[in-house]
Design a protein around this motif. Sequence first.
Motif, PDB file in Angstrom:
ATOM      1  N   GLU A 167      16.171  13.609   0.032  1.00 47.24           N
ATOM      2  CA  GLU A 167      14.968  12.779   0.019  1.00 47.24           C
ATOM      3  C   GLU A 167      15.199  11.498   0.812  1.00 47.24           C
ATOM      4  O   GLU A 167      16.236  10.852   0.665  1.00 47.24           O
ATOM      5  CB  GLU A 167      14.585  12.403  -1.417  1.00 47.24           C
ATOM      6  CG  GLU A 167      14.082  13.551  -2.262  1.00 47.24           C
ATOM      7  CD  GLU A 167      13.598  13.054  -3.612  1.00 47.24           C
ATOM      8  OE1 GLU A 167      12.575  12.348  -3.660  1.00 47.24           O
ATOM      9  OE2 GLU A 167      14.253  13.374  -4.610  1.00 47.24           O
ATOM     10  N   ASP A 168      14.220  11.134   1.626  1.00 48.52           N
ATOM     11  CA  ASP A 168      14.322   9.886   2.377  1.00 48.52           C
ATOM     12  C   ASP A 168      14.059   8.689   1.471  1.00 48.52           C
ATOM     13  O   ASP A 168      13.318   8.782   0.486  1.00 48.52           O
ATOM     14  CB  ASP A 168      13.298   9.853   3.520  1.00 48.52           C
ATOM     15  CG  ASP A 168      13.713  10.717   4.699  1.00 48.52           C
ATOM     16  OD1 ASP A 168      14.847  11.226   4.692  1.00 48.52           O
ATOM     17  OD2 ASP A 168      12.889  10.884   5.619  1.00 48.52           O
ATOM     18  N   ILE A 169      14.643   7.573   1.812  1.00 51.32           N
ATOM     19  CA  ILE A 169      14.293   6.294   1.192  1.00 51.32           C
ATOM     20  C   ILE A 169      12.879   5.953   1.656  1.00 51.32           C
ATOM     21  O   ILE A 169      12.526   6.184   2.808  1.00 51.32           O
ATOM     22  CB  ILE A 169      15.295   5.207   1.628  1.00 51.32           C
ATOM     23  CG1 ILE A 169      16.706   5.555   1.133  1.00 51.32           C
ATOM     24  CG2 ILE A 169      14.863   3.825   1.137  1.00 51.32           C
ATOM     25  CD1 ILE A 169      17.816   4.839   1.867  1.00 51.32           C
ATOM     26  N   GLU A 170      12.076   5.407   0.767  1.00 51.42           N
ATOM     27  CA  GLU A 170      10.713   5.026   1.142  1.00 51.42           C
ATOM     28  C   GLU A 170      10.585   3.507   1.138  1.00 51.42           C
ATOM     29  O   GLU A 170      11.066   2.839   0.220  1.00 51.42           O
ATOM     30  CB  GLU A 170       9.698   5.610   0.161  1.00 51.42           C
ATOM     31  CG  GLU A 170       8.244   5.278   0.511  1.00 51.42           C
ATOM     32  CD  GLU A 170       7.271   5.740  -0.542  1.00 51.42           C
ATOM     33  OE1 GLU A 170       6.784   6.879  -0.413  1.00 51.42           O
ATOM     34  OE2 GLU A 170       7.007   4.973  -1.497  1.00 51.42           O
ATOM     35  N   VAL A 171       9.953   2.964   2.174  1.00 48.61           N
ATOM     36  CA  VAL A 171       9.713   1.525   2.239  1.00 48.61           C
ATOM     37  C   VAL A 171       8.232   1.271   2.513  1.00 48.61           C
ATOM     38  O   VAL A 171       7.535   2.106   3.094  1.00 48.61           O
ATOM     39  CB  VAL A 171      10.565   0.836   3.326  1.00 48.61           C
ATOM     40  CG1 VAL A 171      12.043   1.050   3.067  1.00 48.61           C
ATOM     41  CG2 VAL A 171      10.199   1.350   4.714  1.00 48.61           C
TER      42      VAL A 171
ATOM     43  N   THR B 105      10.363   0.969  -1.961  1.00 45.31           N
ATOM     44  CA  THR B 105       9.517   1.444  -3.066  1.00 45.31           C
ATOM     45  C   THR B 105      10.123   2.648  -3.767  1.00 45.31           C
ATOM     46  O   THR B 105       9.781   2.936  -4.908  1.00 45.31           O
ATOM     47  CB  THR B 105       8.110   1.810  -2.542  1.00 45.31           C
ATOM     48  OG1 THR B 105       8.234   2.664  -1.397  1.00 45.31           O
ATOM     49  CG2 THR B 105       7.343   0.563  -2.134  1.00 45.31           C
ATOM     50  N   SER B 106      11.002   3.359  -3.104  1.00 43.58           N
ATOM     51  CA  SER B 106      11.702   4.479  -3.720  1.00 43.58           C
ATOM     52  C   SER B 106      13.025   4.668  -2.996  1.00 43.58           C
ATOM     53  O   SER B 106      13.041   4.814  -1.773  1.00 43.58           O
ATOM     54  CB  SER B 106      10.870   5.763  -3.625  1.00 43.58           C
ATOM     55  OG  SER B 106      11.571   6.862  -4.179  1.00 43.58           O
TER      56      SER B 106
ATOM     57  N   CYS C 211      13.919   6.362   7.162  1.00 44.17           N
ATOM     58  CA  CYS C 211      13.107   6.080   5.979  1.00 44.17           C
ATOM     59  C   CYS C 211      11.670   6.530   6.200  1.00 44.17           C
ATOM     60  O   CYS C 211      11.185   6.596   7.329  1.00 44.17           O
ATOM     61  CB  CYS C 211      13.114   4.575   5.664  1.00 44.17           C
ATOM     62  SG  CYS C 211      14.744   3.887   5.288  1.00 44.17           S
ATOM     63  N   SER C 212      11.000   6.811   5.105  1.00 48.47           N
ATOM     64  CA  SER C 212       9.565   7.078   5.123  1.00 48.47           C
ATOM     65  C   SER C 212       8.847   5.743   4.941  1.00 48.47           C
ATOM     66  O   SER C 212       9.233   4.938   4.097  1.00 48.47           O
ATOM     67  CB  SER C 212       9.199   8.038   3.987  1.00 48.47           C
ATOM     68  OG  SER C 212       7.801   8.198   3.882  1.00 48.47           O
ATOM     69  N   VAL C 213       7.805   5.506   5.747  1.00 45.70           N
ATOM     70  CA  VAL C 213       7.108   4.213   5.732  1.00 45.70           C
ATOM     71  C   VAL C 213       5.668   4.390   5.250  1.00 45.70           C
ATOM     72  O   VAL C 213       4.954   5.286   5.700  1.00 45.70           O
ATOM     73  CB  VAL C 213       7.105   3.578   7.142  1.00 45.70           C
ATOM     74  CG1 VAL C 213       6.366   2.244   7.125  1.00 45.70           C
ATOM     75  CG2 VAL C 213       8.532   3.394   7.651  1.00 45.70           C
ATOM     76  N   ILE C 214       5.255   3.525   4.323  1.00 49.42           N
ATOM     77  CA  ILE C 214       3.864   3.508   3.886  1.00 49.42           C
ATOM     78  C   ILE C 214       3.305   2.097   4.087  1.00 49.42           C
ATOM     79  O   ILE C 214       4.066   1.125   4.136  1.00 49.42           O
ATOM     80  CB  ILE C 214       3.708   3.921   2.405  1.00 49.42           C
ATOM     81  CG1 ILE C 214       4.410   2.915   1.474  1.00 49.42           C
ATOM     82  CG2 ILE C 214       4.217   5.324   2.188  1.00 49.42           C
ATOM     83  CD1 ILE C 214       4.114   3.147  -0.002  1.00 49.42           C
TER      84      ILE C 214
ATOM     85  N   ALA D 201       2.430  -0.557  -7.949  1.00 50.86           N
ATOM     86  CA  ALA D 201       1.949   0.731  -8.450  1.00 50.86           C
ATOM     87  C   ALA D 201       2.709   1.876  -7.801  1.00 50.86           C
ATOM     88  O   ALA D 201       3.039   2.880  -8.461  1.00 50.86           O
ATOM     89  CB  ALA D 201       0.453   0.870  -8.176  1.00 50.86           C
ATOM     90  N   ARG D 202       3.015   1.745  -6.514  1.00 48.84           N
ATOM     91  CA  ARG D 202       3.761   2.783  -5.806  1.00 48.84           C
ATOM     92  C   ARG D 202       5.191   2.878  -6.332  1.00 48.84           C
ATOM     93  O   ARG D 202       5.721   3.983  -6.518  1.00 48.84           O
ATOM     94  CB  ARG D 202       3.773   2.495  -4.295  1.00 48.84           C
ATOM     95  CG  ARG D 202       4.560   3.501  -3.463  1.00 48.84           C
ATOM     96  CD  ARG D 202       4.044   4.912  -3.655  1.00 48.84           C
ATOM     97  NE  ARG D 202       4.923   5.899  -3.041  1.00 48.84           N
ATOM     98  CZ  ARG D 202       4.873   7.196  -3.289  1.00 48.84           C
ATOM     99  NH1 ARG D 202       3.995   7.673  -4.133  1.00 48.84           N
ATOM    100  NH2 ARG D 202       5.707   8.021  -2.695  1.00 48.84           N
ATOM    101  N   ILE D 203       5.826   1.747  -6.577  1.00 45.24           N
ATOM    102  CA  ILE D 203       7.192   1.750  -7.106  1.00 45.24           C
ATOM    103  C   ILE D 203       7.231   2.464  -8.451  1.00 45.24           C
ATOM    104  O   ILE D 203       8.097   3.301  -8.709  1.00 45.24           O
ATOM    105  CB  ILE D 203       7.736   0.311  -7.238  1.00 45.24           C
ATOM    106  CG1 ILE D 203       7.978  -0.296  -5.848  1.00 45.24           C
ATOM    107  CG2 ILE D 203       9.043   0.293  -8.038  1.00 45.24           C
ATOM    108  CD1 ILE D 203       8.363  -1.756  -5.876  1.00 45.24           C
TER     109      ILE D 203
END
Length: 329
Positions: free
Chosen positions: A117-121, A138-139, A166-169, A179-181
């Motif tokens: 799983e990628d780290i999400e920021v 965030t994850s 990383c995955s970026v949102i 809320a995302r965290i």
Amino acid sequence: MNASTSTNYDPCLIPSLAPVIKKATEVLNSSKTGSSELKKNIERVVSSTQSLESEFQVQKPDGGSALRCFTFAELAESSKHEVTAQAVDPSAVNDILFGRYGLIRKSGGGREKRLMEDIEVAYIHDLRAGSVAGPIITSGRHRTLALQIMLKAAGFNGYQSVKVRCSVINCSLQEEVQARIISANTGSRDFSRAEIRERVGSTSGVELFSCESIQDSILHAGNAKDFKAAFSCYVKLLAADLDLNHFTPAQYSDAGNSLWNQLEKARPEGGTFLKWIKADKPGRFEKVMSSVKAALPLAVVTAQHNPQNGSKAGKVARALSPTVIERCF
């Protein structure tokens, strides 16, 4: 291994991770074939590419701006944009390196070659102010720390200059980030009620990084949710400042929340505790917390030896409340 709180993403600056770093270093420097091969692979790949993406992360199709590489130093900037300290669980970091899908060694033997799983920021785009804040993890806080430990254990001292995909949102409000965290992490690890409470309450603008930052920003608290988050985090941080290591950070946070409930029952000046404290937020919050600081060491000892049924957090709160009521109301 108890969880700790942190506003930093360098594992060497988090004392509770020292045993994990030691274990990883010992394993990667052992004479076993698998360990020596992993160490050599890290040295070969990272030295030439300065990135973990090609060999240590699961392959993905081009994701455009939704996938981006960051150095671990850039990810460390997350702490500048966070409104409450993240909980770091050494057991979770250890599990990434040595658990069922361990990157250094699986619990059943062998090792997992790639992080699945990628780290999400996240980035907060404030259109009204014309500003952008981020990246904010965030994850993947534990993945961020585990990967750096793996690099350091392999002898790569410049681990913070290495890149990871990383995955970026994108978000428009701090509330969306919190809320995302919560949604991204609940169920994937032990995401405590205490941390959820503090994250939900932190969106008002109260900065939950230190006792001083909470006091300085308590004016932003507007409702019971905000004040409960401030109480919870303040008691947790105060216990750490006083080296009261008898209970976990989550238990001290719950004690702060329970203390609020105890003070509500006291009906100061014939009204609610919320009404009382809102009449002079900085002054009355400081008065309450000064009383808590004076009473907390004894309250902890009292809770430890209280034979009655109930949570330790509740026992700490019940031991604190008489002193606070006597000094403040």
